[in-house]
Design a protein around this motif. Structure first.
Motif, PDB file in Angstrom:
ATOM      1  N   SER A 345      -3.464 -33.444 -13.825  1.00  0.00           N
ATOM      2  CA  SER A 345      -3.694 -34.884 -13.989  1.00  0.00           C
ATOM      3  C   SER A 345      -2.467 -35.536 -14.619  1.00  0.00           C
ATOM      4  CB  SER A 345      -4.926 -35.111 -14.865  1.00  0.00           C
ATOM      5  OG  SER A 345      -4.711 -34.582 -16.167  1.00  0.00           O
ATOM      6  N   TYR A 346      -2.418 -36.870 -14.516  1.00  0.00           N
ATOM      7  CA  TYR A 346      -1.267 -37.578 -15.064  1.00  0.00           C
ATOM      8  C   TYR A 346      -1.643 -39.023 -15.344  1.00  0.00           C
ATOM      9  CZ  TYR A 346      -0.665 -39.777 -10.482  1.00  0.00           C
ATOM     10  OH  TYR A 346      -0.854 -40.507  -9.331  1.00  0.00           O
ATOM     11  N   GLY A 347      -0.758 -39.714 -16.062  1.00  0.00           N
ATOM     12  CA  GLY A 347      -0.969 -41.112 -16.358  1.00  0.00           C
ATOM     13  C   GLY A 347       0.005 -42.027 -15.652  1.00  0.00           C
ATOM     14  N   TRP A 348       1.302 -41.580 -15.561  1.00  0.00           N
ATOM     15  CA  TRP A 348       2.258 -42.448 -14.865  1.00  0.00           C
ATOM     16  C   TRP A 348       3.196 -41.699 -13.929  1.00  0.00           C
ATOM     17  CZ3 TRP A 348       1.151 -42.455 -20.003  1.00  0.00           C
ATOM     18  CH2 TRP A 348       2.055 -41.824 -20.895  1.00  0.00           C
ATOM     19  N   ASN A 349       3.966 -40.668 -14.399  1.00  0.00           N
ATOM     20  CA  ASN A 349       4.923 -40.133 -13.432  1.00  0.00           C
ATOM     21  C   ASN A 349       4.430 -38.918 -12.653  1.00  0.00           C
ATOM     22  OD1 ASN A 349       5.374 -37.799 -14.973  1.00  0.00           O
ATOM     23  ND2 ASN A 349       7.188 -38.616 -15.981  1.00  0.00           N
ATOM     24  N   GLY A 350       3.420 -38.222 -13.120  1.00  0.00           N
ATOM     25  CA  GLY A 350       2.795 -37.153 -12.346  1.00  0.00           C
ATOM     26  C   GLY A 350       3.700 -36.000 -11.964  1.00  0.00           C
ATOM     27  N   LYS A 351       4.681 -35.676 -12.798  1.00  0.00           N
ATOM     28  CA  LYS A 351       5.654 -34.647 -12.429  1.00  0.00           C
ATOM     29  C   LYS A 351       5.160 -33.212 -12.632  1.00  0.00           C
ATOM     30  CE  LYS A 351       9.950 -37.271 -12.831  1.00  0.00           C
ATOM     31  NZ  LYS A 351      11.301 -37.339 -13.458  1.00  0.00           N
ATOM     32  N   SER A 352       4.027 -33.054 -13.300  1.00  0.00           N
ATOM     33  CA  SER A 352       3.587 -31.679 -13.588  1.00  0.00           C
ATOM     34  C   SER A 352       3.377 -30.870 -12.316  1.00  0.00           C
ATOM     35  CB  SER A 352       2.313 -31.677 -14.425  1.00  0.00           C
ATOM     36  OG  SER A 352       1.223 -32.217 -13.706  1.00  0.00           O
ATOM     37  N   LEU A 353       2.841 -31.499 -11.279  1.00  0.00           N
ATOM     38  CA  LEU A 353       2.578 -30.761 -10.043  1.00  0.00           C
ATOM     39  C   LEU A 353       3.872 -30.256  -9.420  1.00  0.00           C
ATOM     40  CD1 LEU A 353       0.432 -29.789  -8.073  1.00  0.00           C
ATOM     41  CD2 LEU A 353       0.721 -31.933  -6.805  1.00  0.00           C
ATOM     42  N   ALA A 354       4.892 -31.086  -9.398  1.00  0.00           N
ATOM     43  CA  ALA A 354       6.174 -30.670  -8.834  1.00  0.00           C
ATOM     44  C   ALA A 354       6.777 -29.526  -9.636  1.00  0.00           C
ATOM     45  CB  ALA A 354       7.134 -31.852  -8.783  1.00  0.00           C
ATOM     46  N   VAL A 355       6.663 -29.598 -10.966  1.00  0.00           N
ATOM     47  CA  VAL A 355       7.191 -28.531 -11.819  1.00  0.00           C
ATOM     48  C   VAL A 355       6.438 -27.230 -11.576  1.00  0.00           C
ATOM     49  CG1 VAL A 355       7.489 -27.761 -14.205  1.00  0.00           C
ATOM     50  CG2 VAL A 355       8.032 -30.124 -13.583  1.00  0.00           C
ATOM     51  N   LEU A 356       5.108 -27.307 -11.511  1.00  0.00           N
ATOM     52  CA  LEU A 356       4.307 -26.110 -11.253  1.00  0.00           C
ATOM     53  C   LEU A 356       4.671 -25.492  -9.909  1.00  0.00           C
ATOM     54  CD1 LEU A 356       0.802 -27.334 -12.496  1.00  0.00           C
ATOM     55  CD2 LEU A 356       2.162 -25.510 -13.528  1.00  0.00           C
ATOM     56  N   ASN A 357       4.775 -26.313  -8.881  1.00  0.00           N
ATOM     57  CA  ASN A 357       5.115 -25.786  -7.556  1.00  0.00           C
ATOM     58  C   ASN A 357       6.498 -25.143  -7.539  1.00  0.00           C
ATOM     59  OD1 ASN A 357       2.735 -26.381  -6.204  1.00  0.00           O
ATOM     60  ND2 ASN A 357       3.399 -28.435  -5.630  1.00  0.00           N
TER      61      ASN A 357
END
Length: 397
Positions: A345-357
Motif C-alpha cells: 500500500s502507499y499514500g503518494w509515490n507507491g515505490k515499494s512495489l517497484a523496489v520489491l520487484n
C-alpha cells in the motif's frame, strides 16, 4: 556445567550445554532453545579428542576435562571444523599440551593460524585418510563448504560412529542430549531451521557429498554432531531428511510475509490469502509480519513453501526496514524453484512495489506477475482486487 556422558564403550561426550544462548553468528540467528558445543573423547590404545568448545566456556571445560583424563594422555586432537564455536577453547587446551598433533584439513590449518595467530603440530588430512587408534581407526571425509571451507567428518569404525560436525546438527540445548530423550517436535523444527538458515545455500554441494558418503558403504550406528542432540535412535533418519531437503524441497505451503504502517498492507495480505484459499484450499497459508517475527523463523517457513508473497508499505522512496532485511536474508540463502510476487500500500509515490520487484528479480525464484499496489486504505473494491490477485496467483501454483 553438565557432567560428561558416555556415548559408547569407547566414546564420551565431553561438551557443554548452553541453554542461555539465544542468538548465534553474532545477532544473526535466533536460537530460543539454546545450543550445545559438542566435543568427544575417544579411548582406545590411543586417545583422541574430537573438537573443542566455544572460548567462553574454555576454562570450565578444561577443568572438567582434567577430571576426566590426564590431558597429557591425549594422543591426537581432531578438529573437524574451526569456526570459533568449535575451536574457541583450542588455544587454552594447547597451552596445556602444546605438542599434541592436530588433525585437520589444509584449510583448517589456515583458519586456526588466522584466527589465533599460532601454529601447532598440524597433520593435514583429506578424504579417505585414516588414523589408527589401536583396535579401531578413524576415517576422514572432507565436507568442504558444509558450511565452511575447512569442514570434514570423522568416522570411527568398529563403533560405527560418525562425528559429523555441523552437518546433521541443530541448535537445541537439550539436557537429555540424545535424540530419543528430547521433545520430538522441537527437535524436528530446530533441525529444519538449522538446514533452512545455514545449509540451504550449499544444497547442491550437500547432495553430491551425501552420495559420496553413502558410496563409502560405512555402517552408521550413531551420529555425533557438534551442535544439539546425538542421533542414536534410528540415526539415518536425519540423513534421509537431508536427502529430501537438499533437492529443491517444498510442500503445499504459501508464505505471505509483510510489514505495514497503518494496517493497509496487512489487510491486503489477509485478502490475498482469502483469494488463494478459494482456489487452493488444501494449501497451508502462513501470514507473518516481518517486523514482529524472527527473520530466521520466517525463512524456515519459506524453505517449506512452494510460493512466497512479499508485501510492504511505501516509506519515503522504498520499503520498510524489516522487509528489506528479510529479502536480503532470502537472497543470502539462495532459494530456488519457488514462485513469488509482491504487493503493498502507499499514500503518494507507491515505490515499494517497484523496489520489491527489483529485489526479487535478483533471486533465482520465479516472479510470476507485476504485483499489486493499493492507495491509502482498503475498501470493498480494492479488497476484491486483492482477492482476485490471490486467486490468480494460486492458479499459477
Amino acid at each position: 556445567m553438565k557432567k560428561f556422558v558416555s556415548v559408547s564403550d569407547s566414546v564420551k561426550w565431553v561438551g557443554v550445554v548452553d541453554q542461555d544462548m539465544k542468538k548465534f553468528h553474532g545477532e544473526e540467528l535466533s536460537i530460543p532453545s539454546g545450543t550445545t558445543y559438542n566435543s568427544y573423547l575417544i579411548r582406545d590404545e590411543k586417545i583422541a579428542l574430537v573438537d573443542t568448545v566455544i572460548h567462553a566456556f574454555g576454562e570450565q571445560w578444561l577443568e572438567l576435562l582434567k577430571e576426566e583424563i590426564d590431558l597429557n594422555k591425549i594422543d591426537y586432537i581432531i578438529m573437524n571444523h574451526n569456526e570459533p564455536d568449535h575451536s574457541g577453547a583450542l588455544v587454552q587446551l594447547m597451552k596445556e599440551i602444546p605438542d599434541t598433533p592436530i588433525y585437520c584439513t589444509q584449510m583448517g590449518k589456515e583458519i586456526i593460524e588466522a584466527y589465533y595467530g599460532r601454529s601447532y603440530n598440524f597433520n593435514i588430512v583429506k578424504t579417505g585418510d585414516k588414523l589408527s587408534l589401536g583396535k579401531n581407526e578413524i576415517t576422514f571425509v572432507e565436507m568442504k563448504m558444509l558450511h565452511w571451507p575447512d569442514s570434514m567428518m570423522s568416522y570411527l569404525n568398529g563403533e560405527n560412529i560418525l562425528f559429523s560436525n555441523d552437518a546433521f546438527g541443530q541448535h537445541y540445548g537439550a539436557n537429555g542430549l540424545f535424540n530419543d530423550m528430547v521433545d520430538q517436535n522441537t527437535l524436528e523444527y530446530e533441525c529444519l531451521k538449522y538446514y533452512a538458515c545455514i545449509l540451504t545455500p550449499f544444497s547442491k554441494i550437500l547432495e553430491k557429498k551425501l552420495e559420496e558418503v553413502i558410496s563409502l558403504g560405512l555402517p552408521i550406528d550413531v551420529i555425533c554432531p557438534s551442535h544439539g542432540v546425538i542421533w542414536r535412535d534410528n540415526p539415518m533418519q536425519i540423513v534421509e531428511k537431508y536427502s529430501k531437503w537438499c533437492r529443491s524441497y517444498k510442500e503445499d505451503v504459501v508464505v505471505i510475509a509483510y510489514d505495514t504502517m497503518w494496517e493497509s498492507t496487512k489487510k491486503m495480505a489477509e485478502s490475498i490469502a482469502d483469494g488463494i484459499r478459494e482456489v487452493k484450499p488444501e494449501y497451508e497459508i502462513i501470514l507473518t509480519n516481518s517486523a514482529k517475527n524472527s527473520e530466521n523463523d520466517i525463512v524456515t517457513d519459506m524453505f517449506r513453501a512452494s510460493a512466497i508473497l512479499f508485501g510492504s508499505s511505501t516509506i519515503n522512496n522504498g520499503i520498510l526496514p524489516s522487509m528489506a532485511a528479510l529479502i536480503e536474508g532470502v537472497k543470502g540463502v539462495n532459494f530456488q524453484d519457488k514462485k513469488v510476487a509482491a504487493f503493498g500500500s502507499y499514500g503518494w509515490n507507491g515505490k515499494s512495489l517497484a523496489v520489491l520487484n527489483e529485489e526479487l528479480s535478483k533471486t533465482k525464484m520465479t516472479l510470476v506477475n507485476e504485483g499489486l499496489k493499493v492507495k491509502w486504505n482498503l475498501n470493498s473494491a480494492t479488497r476484491e482486487e486483492c482477492m482476485v490477485f490471490g486467486r490468480d496467483f494460486a492458479v499459477k501454483l
